[in-house]
Design a protein around this motif. Structure first.
Motif, PDB file in Angstrom:
ATOM      1  N   GLY A  14       3.305   0.037  -0.354  1.00 33.56           N
ATOM      2  CA  GLY A  14       4.652   0.534  -0.096  1.00 33.56           C
ATOM      3  C   GLY A  14       5.395  -0.393   0.840  1.00 33.56           C
ATOM      4  N   PRO A  15       6.685  -0.095   1.109  1.00 29.79           N
ATOM      5  CA  PRO A  15       7.471  -0.967   2.000  1.00 29.79           C
ATOM      6  C   PRO A  15       6.921  -1.018   3.425  1.00 29.79           C
ATOM      7  CG  PRO A  15       8.689   1.031   1.437  1.00 29.79           C
ATOM      8  CD  PRO A  15       7.483   0.998   0.553  1.00 29.79           C
ATOM      9  N   ASP A  16       6.401   0.121   3.904  1.00 30.34           N
ATOM     10  CA  ASP A  16       5.835   0.114   5.256  1.00 30.34           C
ATOM     11  C   ASP A  16       4.578  -0.755   5.318  1.00 30.34           C
ATOM     12  OD1 ASP A  16       4.495   1.851   3.588  1.00 30.34           O
ATOM     13  OD2 ASP A  16       3.940   3.234   5.196  1.00 30.34           O
ATOM     14  N   ASP A  17       3.729  -0.612   4.295  1.00 31.11           N
ATOM     15  CA  ASP A  17       2.509  -1.419   4.236  1.00 31.11           C
ATOM     16  C   ASP A  17       2.850  -2.898   4.081  1.00 31.11           C
ATOM     17  OD1 ASP A  17      -0.153  -2.008   4.240  1.00 31.11           O
ATOM     18  OD2 ASP A  17      -0.477  -1.528   2.122  1.00 31.11           O
ATOM     19  N   PHE A  18       3.895  -3.199   3.293  1.00 24.08           N
ATOM     20  CA  PHE A  18       4.319  -4.593   3.121  1.00 24.08           C
ATOM     21  C   PHE A  18       4.785  -5.188   4.458  1.00 24.08           C
ATOM     22  CE2 PHE A  18       7.829  -7.568   2.492  1.00 24.08           C
ATOM     23  CZ  PHE A  18       7.209  -8.537   1.721  1.00 24.08           C
ATOM     24  N   LEU A  19       5.603  -4.423   5.185  1.00 25.80           N
ATOM     25  CA  LEU A  19       6.125  -4.904   6.470  1.00 25.80           C
ATOM     26  C   LEU A  19       4.995  -5.158   7.461  1.00 25.80           C
ATOM     27  CD1 LEU A  19       8.476  -5.491   8.414  1.00 25.80           C
ATOM     28  CD2 LEU A  19       8.518  -3.042   8.949  1.00 25.80           C
ATOM     29  N   LEU A  20       4.079  -4.212   7.573  1.00 26.06           N
ATOM     30  CA  LEU A  20       2.985  -4.355   8.533  1.00 26.06           C
ATOM     31  C   LEU A  20       2.052  -5.502   8.144  1.00 26.06           C
ATOM     32  CD1 LEU A  20       2.210  -0.575   9.114  1.00 26.06           C
ATOM     33  CD2 LEU A  20       3.174  -2.169  10.775  1.00 26.06           C
ATOM     34  N   THR A  21       1.777  -5.632   6.855  1.00 18.85           N
ATOM     35  CA  THR A  21       0.907  -6.733   6.403  1.00 18.85           C
ATOM     36  C   THR A  21       1.557  -8.080   6.685  1.00 18.85           C
ATOM     37  OG1 THR A  21       0.031  -5.311   4.649  1.00 18.85           O
ATOM     38  CG2 THR A  21      -0.343  -7.676   4.445  1.00 18.85           C
ATOM     39  N   LEU A  22       2.863  -8.168   6.409  1.00 22.74           N
ATOM     40  CA  LEU A  22       3.585  -9.415   6.648  1.00 22.74           C
ATOM     41  C   LEU A  22       3.586  -9.772   8.133  1.00 22.74           C
ATOM     42  CD1 LEU A  22       5.383 -11.689   5.525  1.00 22.74           C
ATOM     43  CD2 LEU A  22       7.356 -10.176   5.902  1.00 22.74           C
ATOM     44  N   VAL A  23       3.843  -8.779   8.976  1.00 22.01           N
ATOM     45  CA  VAL A  23       3.891  -9.024  10.430  1.00 22.01           C
ATOM     46  C   VAL A  23       2.523  -9.457  10.938  1.00 22.01           C
ATOM     47  CG1 VAL A  23       4.162  -7.879  12.658  1.00 22.01           C
ATOM     48  CG2 VAL A  23       5.859  -7.519  10.857  1.00 22.01           C
ATOM     49  N   CYS A  24       1.467  -8.772  10.487  1.00 27.37           N
ATOM     50  CA  CYS A  24       0.114  -9.115  10.937  1.00 27.37           C
ATOM     51  C   CYS A  24      -0.270 -10.530  10.497  1.00 27.37           C
ATOM     52  CB  CYS A  24      -0.891  -8.111  10.389  1.00 27.37           C
ATOM     53  SG  CYS A  24      -0.765  -6.461  11.117  1.00 27.37           S
ATOM     54  N   GLN A  25       0.076 -10.899   9.264  1.00 25.60           N
ATOM     55  CA  GLN A  25      -0.289 -12.231   8.785  1.00 25.60           C
ATOM     56  C   GLN A  25       0.504 -13.320   9.502  1.00 25.60           C
ATOM     57  OE1 GLN A  25      -0.279 -12.665   4.542  1.00 25.60           O
ATOM     58  NE2 GLN A  25      -1.939 -11.199   4.242  1.00 25.60           N
ATOM     59  N   GLU A  87      13.111   2.408  16.866  1.00 30.19           N
ATOM     60  CA  GLU A  87      14.051   3.139  16.023  1.00 30.19           C
ATOM     61  C   GLU A  87      13.310   4.066  15.058  1.00 30.19           C
ATOM     62  OE1 GLU A  87      16.553   0.395  14.039  1.00 30.19           O
ATOM     63  OE2 GLU A  87      17.629  -0.205  15.867  1.00 30.19           O
ATOM     64  N   ALA A  88      13.902   5.231  14.879  1.00 25.44           N
ATOM     65  CA  ALA A  88      13.335   6.188  13.927  1.00 25.44           C
ATOM     66  C   ALA A  88      13.713   5.763  12.505  1.00 25.44           C
ATOM     67  CB  ALA A  88      13.859   7.586  14.221  1.00 25.44           C
ATOM     68  N   SER A  89      12.728   5.788  11.623  1.00 24.03           N
ATOM     69  CA  SER A  89      12.965   5.380  10.239  1.00 24.03           C
ATOM     70  C   SER A  89      12.114   6.249   9.315  1.00 24.03           C
ATOM     71  CB  SER A  89      12.605   3.897  10.066  1.00 24.03           C
ATOM     72  OG  SER A  89      12.656   3.533   8.700  1.00 24.03           O
ATOM     73  N   PRO A  90      12.689   6.690   8.197  1.00 22.27           N
ATOM     74  CA  PRO A  90      11.897   7.498   7.254  1.00 22.27           C
ATOM     75  C   PRO A  90      10.786   6.680   6.598  1.00 22.27           C
ATOM     76  CG  PRO A  90      14.035   6.926   6.298  1.00 22.27           C
ATOM     77  CD  PRO A  90      14.075   6.485   7.726  1.00 22.27           C
ATOM     78  N   ILE A  91      10.924   5.352   6.615  1.00 18.35           N
ATOM     79  CA  ILE A  91       9.909   4.510   5.978  1.00 18.35           C
ATOM     80  C   ILE A  91       8.678   4.375   6.859  1.00 18.35           C
ATOM     81  CG2 ILE A  91       9.448   2.184   5.107  1.00 18.35           C
ATOM     82  CD1 ILE A  91      12.387   1.925   4.453  1.00 18.35           C
ATOM     83  N   LEU A  92       8.883   4.320   8.182  1.00 20.86           N
ATOM     84  CA  LEU A  92       7.779   4.062   9.111  1.00 20.86           C
ATOM     85  C   LEU A  92       7.294   5.349   9.742  1.00 20.86           C
ATOM     86  CD1 LEU A  92       9.262   0.931  10.932  1.00 20.86           C
ATOM     87  CD2 LEU A  92       7.544   0.956   9.121  1.00 20.86           C
ATOM     88  N   SER A  93       5.992   5.515   9.747  1.00 18.03           N
ATOM     89  CA  SER A  93       5.376   6.666  10.413  1.00 18.03           C
ATOM     90  C   SER A  93       5.104   6.320  11.872  1.00 18.03           C
ATOM     91  CB  SER A  93       4.070   7.034   9.704  1.00 18.03           C
ATOM     92  OG  SER A  93       3.134   5.961   9.830  1.00 18.03           O
ATOM     93  N   ASP A  94       4.639   7.313  12.628  1.00 18.35           N
ATOM     94  CA  ASP A  94       4.310   7.071  14.027  1.00 18.35           C
ATOM     95  C   ASP A  94       3.192   6.041  14.153  1.00 18.35           C
ATOM     96  OD1 ASP A  94       6.212   8.882  14.794  1.00 18.35           O
ATOM     97  OD2 ASP A  94       4.795  10.565  14.961  1.00 18.35           O
ATOM     98  N   ASP A  95       2.233   6.107  13.232  1.00 24.76           N
ATOM     99  CA  ASP A  95       1.145   5.129  13.244  1.00 24.76           C
ATOM    100  C   ASP A  95       1.673   3.718  12.955  1.00 24.76           C
ATOM    101  OD1 ASP A  95      -1.692   4.442  13.372  1.00 24.76           O
ATOM    102  OD2 ASP A  95      -1.509   4.033  11.234  1.00 24.76           O
TER     103      ASP A  95
END
Length: 200
Positions: A14-25, A87-95
């Protein structure tokens, strides 16, 4: 790489997983460069301590430029991650926001390491400049002492070398030896005065 995983069908879900994976890499890609710079400044400092100013070839300037270039790209990335985490976003969870904060903290540590590399390189350059100035001052000091010793002797030899009538000792066979002896005594006297004044 992320592109290869997506091509193999193993990419983010998903978009959240894509963002986190990109940032980590991105963070993992930068980490070896930071470690390499940190090791390079350590090795260069040790080389400078062993070789002295003569072994310096401008490595500290190069390391400062490399650290500045990397920092220029990382600083906005940290600010962006911190803003995303707040920022609060419907795409990103607290985790997800927690992981973004962790990545922002990691980039902050990288930036601190880069700042430390730049500061160490700057301190080393200032030390090099101070040592060069000290060496130059020592050379000028030695030249000044030599000039002060030989200036009166050169004056005497210049006077005695004039081809005019009336010079003392023209008819005396021992005049040369007496003149040399007086010049040696004058040189010794000047050096003694310098010793008393603690200039030597």
């Amino acid at each position: 790489m992320l592109r290869g995983k997506i091509a193999d069908g193993q990419g983010p879900t998903g978009p959240d997983d894509f963002l986190l994976t990109l940032v980590c890499q991105l963070g993992e890609r930068v980490e070896p460069m930071i470690e390499k710079l940190d090791e390079a400044i350590e090795d260069t400092e040790q080389q400078f301590e062993s070789d002295g100013v003569s072994g310096y070839r401008g490595e500290f300037s190069s390391l400062r430029r490399q650290a500045a270039r990397i920092r220029r790209h990382l600083a906005p990335q940290r600010e962006g991650l911190e803003r995303l985490a707040k920022e609060a976003s419907p795409i990103l969870s607290d985790d997800d926001r927690f992981r973004l904060r962790e990545e922002a903290d990691r980039i902050t540590r990288y930036l601190e390491t880069l700042d430390l590399v730049r500061e160490r390189a700057m301190v080393a350059q200032e030390e090099i400049i101070a040592k060069l100035a000290l060496e130059q001052n020592n050379r000028m000091y030695i030249l000044a002492i030599v000039a002060a010793i030989f200036l009166p002797l050169s004056f005497v030899t210049g006077m005695m070398g004039m081809n005019v009538a009336g010079l003392p000792g023209l008819q005396n066979e021992n005049a040369f030896a007496i003149t040399v002896g007086l010049m040696l005594l004058a040189g010794v006297a000047i050096m003694a005065i310098f010793k008393l004044k603690k200039w030597l």
